[in-house]
Design an enzyme around this catalytic site. Structure first.
Site, PDB file in Angstrom:
ATOM      1  N   CYS A 129      -8.983  -9.162  -0.335  1.00 28.83           N
ATOM      2  CA  CYS A 129      -8.441 -10.500  -0.037  1.00 28.83           C
ATOM      3  C   CYS A 129      -8.718 -10.949   1.393  1.00 28.83           C
ATOM      4  O   CYS A 129      -8.211 -11.975   1.838  1.00 28.83           O
ATOM      5  CB  CYS A 129      -6.931 -10.508  -0.271  1.00 28.83           C
ATOM      6  N   GLN A 171       0.812  -1.220   0.000  1.00 26.74           N
ATOM      7  CA  GLN A 171       0.000   0.000   0.000  1.00 26.74           C
ATOM      8  C   GLN A 171       0.846   1.272   0.000  1.00 26.74           C
ATOM      9  O   GLN A 171       0.303   2.367  -0.115  1.00 26.74           O
ATOM     10  CB  GLN A 171      -0.950  -0.008   1.203  1.00 26.74           C
ATOM     11  N   SER A 199       3.058  -5.362  -5.128  1.00 33.26           N
ATOM     12  CA  SER A 199       2.258  -5.861  -6.241  1.00 33.26           C
ATOM     13  C   SER A 199       2.063  -4.781  -7.288  1.00 33.26           C
ATOM     14  O   SER A 199       1.728  -3.641  -6.964  1.00 33.26           O
ATOM     15  CB  SER A 199       0.891  -6.342  -5.726  1.00 33.26           C
ATOM     16  N   THR A 230       9.257 -20.214 -15.860  1.00 34.18           N
ATOM     17  CA  THR A 230       9.619 -19.336 -16.972  1.00 34.18           C
ATOM     18  C   THR A 230       9.281 -17.893 -16.636  1.00 34.18           C
ATOM     19  O   THR A 230       8.141 -17.585 -16.275  1.00 34.18           O
ATOM     20  CB  THR A 230       8.857 -19.751 -18.248  1.00 34.18           C
TER      21      THR A 230
END
Length: 377
Positions: free
Chosen positions: A320, A178, A196, A234
């Site tokens: 979440c 945040q 994120s 990957t």
């Protein structure tokens, strides 16, 4: 549409999307491949990593790419716990962490780890002196978010980090999800930090774990090859390029964006204070991007959907969070169960306008009055 849920996720910046498309369309090789196409893709990743590292003020080798902050939090916490469990099994955190942190600690408790919760002051900030007294010989990790995702309380990460530097046997992790893009981040005193891309106008499914070079962690994923031994698979070239672009743009015109958010925040607070049914849970030690309120006379989910009917979007708790009816973060700050069970989060951006807030307040008043009337019948 009036979008006031920026702390859940942000819209993708068009320039970021262009960078993503460029990468996936023009660099088709697997970055792990040894042929020309693979080498070209790998070089693009290396250039993106350098850009990210320069912005964060860290070394390129300290960047680990993940699918988002939840994975980064799990990787940091479990990675330290499993790597250093022979050194100790005591961990310190707070009651104001994201569910990807708190639920990870609940899992570790089932494996025999001991979790302690730091004392908070009346504003929700960690009591540094009390934290110091909690540290034991078997303490291996302290995990404290830089900004709480529900109320917006800012912790003094630098001061906490300076304290913990005196204890070389333990590590300091912070979920800075945040903060990133909204504040200038100093990772000097942090050992591991989670973030994120979707929180700073990047793409969903892309995150970073910063880990100091000297620290070893046990990986969550084994096998395969990637940009680092700590996270196999990957490398997602497009996501990495997009994250670098999003992070750069997030800090572009930084002072101007901060001023815009502060102006919107001040106006919102003044208007909310005029509505007698509302209690504002956020305080002066909170990030202006997040305003948490409670309306005890109205169910938060009912009001959320009532606003949704008018194409206005806020949230009850973090997207979440678990499905319990009460907010641990609001309870920690207010010590009021009624406020904790009736909280709503309004989150702002430099994209938010005064006109949007004015209309939101107008609709909010009407919806509160309407829902109060319904509860009486």
């Amino acid at each position: 549409m009036i979008y006031l849920d920026y702390s859940a996720t942000t819209p993708v910046n068009e320039e970021v999307l262009k960078s993503f498309n460029m990468a996936v369309q023009n660099y088709i090789g697997n970055p792990n491949s040894l042929h020309k196409l693979g080498i070209e893709a790998k070089r693009l990743i290396e250039a993106s990593t350098k850009q990210i590292a320069d912005i964060l003020g860290v070394d390129e080798s300290e960047i680990i790419y993940t699918s988002g902050a939840s994975e980064s939090n799990n990787m940091a916490i479990k990675g330290i716990a499993f790597q250093y469990k022979n050194r100790g099994r005591h961990i310190i955190t707070t009651k104001m962490e994201h569910s990807s942190v708190s639920e990870t600690f609940h899992y570790l408790e089932s494996l025999g780890f001991e979790i302690s919760y730091a004392k908070l002051d009346e504003f929700g900030r960690v009591d540094i002196e009390a934290l110091k007294k909690m540290i034991r010989d078997d303490t291996i990790l302290v995990s404290i978010a830089s900004v709480n995702s529900e109320v917006g309380v800012k912790q003094d990460i630098d001061e906490i980090g300076k304290l913990l530097e005196k204890y070389p046997k333990l590590f300091f992790h912070s979920d800075v999800t945040q903060s990133i893009g909204k504040e200038k981040i100093n990772l000097r005193y942090v050992d591991l930090a989670s973030m994120s891309s979707q929180k700073f106008y990047g793409m969903k499914g892309s995150g970073i774990l910063y880990k100091k070079e000297k620290i070893e962690i046990t990986p969550l994923i084994h096998g395969g090859k990637s940009t680092t031994k700590y996270r196999s698979g990957t490398p997602s070239l497009g996501q990495i390029v997009a994250t670098a672009k999003a992070l750069r743009l997030a800090y572009q015109d930084y002072e101007k964006k901060q001023k815009q958010v502060r102006t919107i925040y001040d106006f919102l607070i003044i208007e909310l204070e005029k509505i007698e049914e509302i209690h504002i849970n956020s305080n002066s030690f909170c990030l202006p991007h997040i305003v948490n309120i409670s309306i005890p006379e109205v169910k938060p989910e009912t009001l959320l959907h009532a606003l949704e009917e008018e194409d206005i979007y806020i949230s009850t708790k973090t997207a979440c969070s678990s499905n319990n009816d009460s907010s641990d973060s609001v309870l920690a700050v207010t010590n009021n169960k009624e406020y904790a069970s009736s909280s709503l989060r309004i989150s702002l951006s430099h994209l938010t306008t005064i006109d949007e807030i004015s209309l939101f307040i107008e609709v909010l008043r009407k919806k509160i009055d309407c829902l109060k009337q319904l509860t009486k019948h």
